[in-house]
Design a protein around this motif. Structure first.
Motif, PDB file in Angstrom:
ATOM      1  N   LYS A 132       0.821  -1.209   0.000  1.00 29.08           N
ATOM      2  CA  LYS A 132       0.000   0.000   0.000  1.00 29.08           C
ATOM      3  C   LYS A 132       0.857   1.262   0.000  1.00 29.08           C
ATOM      4  N   GLY A 133       2.014   1.209   0.639  1.00 34.12           N
ATOM      5  CA  GLY A 133       2.903   2.355   0.601  1.00 34.12           C
ATOM      6  C   GLY A 133       3.387   2.650  -0.809  1.00 34.12           C
ATOM      7  N   MET A 145       0.598   4.216  -2.708  1.00 34.22           N
ATOM      8  CA  MET A 145       0.527   5.652  -2.410  1.00 34.22           C
ATOM      9  C   MET A 145       1.520   6.414  -3.283  1.00 34.22           C
ATOM     10  N   TRP A 150       0.809   9.238  -6.325  1.00 33.54           N
ATOM     11  CA  TRP A 150       1.414  10.563  -6.249  1.00 33.54           C
ATOM     12  C   TRP A 150       2.326  10.806  -7.448  1.00 33.54           C
ATOM     13  N   ASN A 174      -0.707  13.823   0.632  1.00 25.57           N
ATOM     14  CA  ASN A 174      -1.023  12.451   1.045  1.00 25.57           C
ATOM     15  C   ASN A 174       0.238  11.607   1.202  1.00 25.57           C
ATOM     16  N   TYR A 175       1.131  11.694   0.226  1.00 27.09           N
ATOM     17  CA  TYR A 175       2.333  10.864   0.296  1.00 27.09           C
ATOM     18  C   TYR A 175       3.286  11.376   1.363  1.00 27.09           C
ATOM     19  N   TYR A 212       2.160   9.984   4.607  1.00 31.25           N
ATOM     20  CA  TYR A 212       2.546   8.574   4.732  1.00 31.25           C
ATOM     21  C   TYR A 212       4.017   8.436   5.116  1.00 31.25           C
ATOM     22  N   SER A 250       4.384   9.613   8.871  1.00 28.92           N
ATOM     23  CA  SER A 250       3.620   8.974   9.949  1.00 28.92           C
ATOM     24  C   SER A 250       3.258   7.520   9.693  1.00 28.92           C
ATOM     25  N   GLY A 251       3.370   7.073   8.460  1.00 32.48           N
ATOM     26  CA  GLY A 251       2.923   5.726   8.117  1.00 32.48           C
ATOM     27  C   GLY A 251       1.434   5.644   7.874  1.00 32.48           C
ATOM     28  N   GLN A 252       0.716   6.752   8.058  1.00 31.01           N
ATOM     29  CA  GLN A 252      -0.723   6.747   7.827  1.00 31.01           C
ATOM     30  C   GLN A 252      -1.022   6.782   6.327  1.00 31.01           C
ATOM     31  N   ILE A 253      -2.100   6.111   5.957  1.00 30.40           N
ATOM     32  CA  ILE A 253      -2.565   6.108   4.558  1.00 30.40           C
ATOM     33  C   ILE A 253      -3.893   6.855   4.517  1.00 30.40           C
ATOM     34  N   ASP A 307      -5.591   7.905   1.849  1.00 26.67           N
ATOM     35  CA  ASP A 307      -6.325   7.772   0.595  1.00 26.67           C
ATOM     36  C   ASP A 307      -6.622   6.300   0.358  1.00 26.67           C
TER      37      ASP A 307
END
Length: 400
Positions: free
Chosen positions: A322-323, A326, A330, A385-386, A389, A392-395, A397
């Motif tokens: 998923k990273g 992302m 982008w 968004n990227y 990520y 923070s490692g958060q996704i 989108d």
């Protein structure tokens, strides 16, 4: 269902690119016609069908070629070099055929069972409302920006549902609706750019949509597409948001390549209005052209590199992280931004003549400026968004 692939002569990429090359002069002629009409002419769609472009990512079970997505996008880019608006519609028609294979296989039967040539337009933004009922949903709303809707027999529209169990707090679903169940607002597409796409509003009033005609975007986010067993080709293992974003970016990149060629031919013959000197020897014109070419080359190379990585991951039998998804989305937005900036660079050197209505450069400029405002390739949102990520490692989108 028995595959019909053996009944279809599957062309090579080289053949499809040669057909696109042959169509470029015709598409260039039709570009101002599409703008005047406010939609892609039916004759252009017929030419694409005859050339096989509409079957490039269609499932083989339904007569498609199941090409590698990046190969199909090479054809779209070639068309974009002649017309941004027409290629925008072509790219979306191709990608919607691909999307059908992600959903319950009954959807493909509904769409192509009676009409093997049926096409699909879209408006994924959640402009409407859907009420869950037995077996499906009651759907109503007005969805803007449905590119190519006049040449399509189906539309796919988006709805957001609150979802406390989702990590995002919501679930997005997009619903496929046949032409008999919606109307098109013919007066809703009045724009300064992309007029030729015919991206009119689709209006739906309390229509039943069965569950099997719904693409739950969260299923694609979690790599749980219901169509995977029926449509097992690697073609359909790419991530929905990545393929969609790079499709739009490919149109912008191809448009940039077309703009560069037009600019070169203009500047090679142009004389300076005051001095009579050859403009081709002006260092600022040379600099902007050189920078524009490098930016387009970088954008195109990024697309090829991203798809090569996705392809290698899929061929190893692995899911795309998923990273990385992302990043790929982008990167598509950034590639589109580079291409947009390349076009702006050469427009700065085109002079007032570049903005004559008879000059296709001004239409490319307007159409690309409009197209790059699409949410999927919005560079500000993509970068944010990227960046989140990475930090923070958060996704943030789920359409990846």
């Amino acid at each position: 269902m028995t595959s019909v692939l053996d009944k279809v002569a599957v062309p090579t990429l080289e053949t499809l690119l040669a057909r696109a090359d042959a169509l470029v002069p015709y598409i260039r002629e039709q570009d101002p016609v599409a703008e005047q009409l406010g939609r892609v002419p039916d004759e252009v769609i017929a030419a694409f069908r005859e050339a096989g472009f509409l079957d490039m990512l269609k499932p083989a079970l339904w007569g498609g070629y199941e090409m590698h997505p990046q190969e199909a996008l090479q054809v779209v880019m070639k068309v974009a070099s002649a017309s941004t608006a027409i290629a925008w519609v072509l790219g979306l028609l191709v990608i919607h055929n691909w999307e059908v294979a992600l959903v319950n296989p009954r959807l493909a039967e509904d769409i192509w069972g009676e009409n093997p040539d049926a096409l699909i337009s879209s408006s994924y933004a959640p402009f409407g409302k859907a009420e869950p009922v037995d077996g499906g949903y009651r759907l109503s709303g007005r969805w803007a920006w449905s590119s190519g809707c006049d040449v399509c027999q189906w539309a796919v529209v988006g709805v957001i549902f609150p979802d406390a169990e989702s990590e995002f707090g919501v679930t997005q679903k997009v619903m496929f609706v046949p032409r008999k169940d919606y109307s098109i607002d013919a007066d809703s597409w009045q724009m300064a750019g992309q007029m030729g796409t015919g991206s009119r509003d689709v209006v739906i009033d309390d229509v039943f949509v069965p569950e099997h005609r719904v693409h739950n975007i969260m299923e694609s986010y979690y790599d749980m597409n219901p169509g995977a067993e029926t449509f097992p080709s690697d073609t359909f293992k790419y991530s929905f948001g990545n393929v969609f974003a790079w499709t739009l970016a490919a149109v912008v990149i191809g448009s940039g390549e077309g703009a560069v060629e037009l600019f070169r031919s203009m500047m090679a013959a142009k004389k300076h209005a005051y001095t009579g000197a050859d403009v081709k020897f002006d260092p600022f014109t040379q600099q902007r052209l050189g920078e524009a070419v490098a930016m387009l080359y970088a954008a195109k190379a990024s697309m090829e590199k991203d798809f090569a990585e996705m392809k290698a991951t899929i061929e190893r039998g692995e899911l795309i992280d998923k990273g990385r998804r992302m990043f790929f989305k982008w990167n598509a937005a950034f590639g589109a931004r580079m291409a947009n900036e390349a076009i702006a660079l050469i427009m700065d050197s085109a002079g007032g003549g570049g903005f004559r209505l008879s000059n296709p450069l001004q239409r490319i400029f307007r159409d690309v400026q409009t197209g790059t405002n699409h949410q999927f390739i919005n560079p500000d949102k993509g970068a944010s968004n990227y960046g989140l990520y990475l930090l923070s490692g958060q996704i943030p989108d789920f359409v990846i």
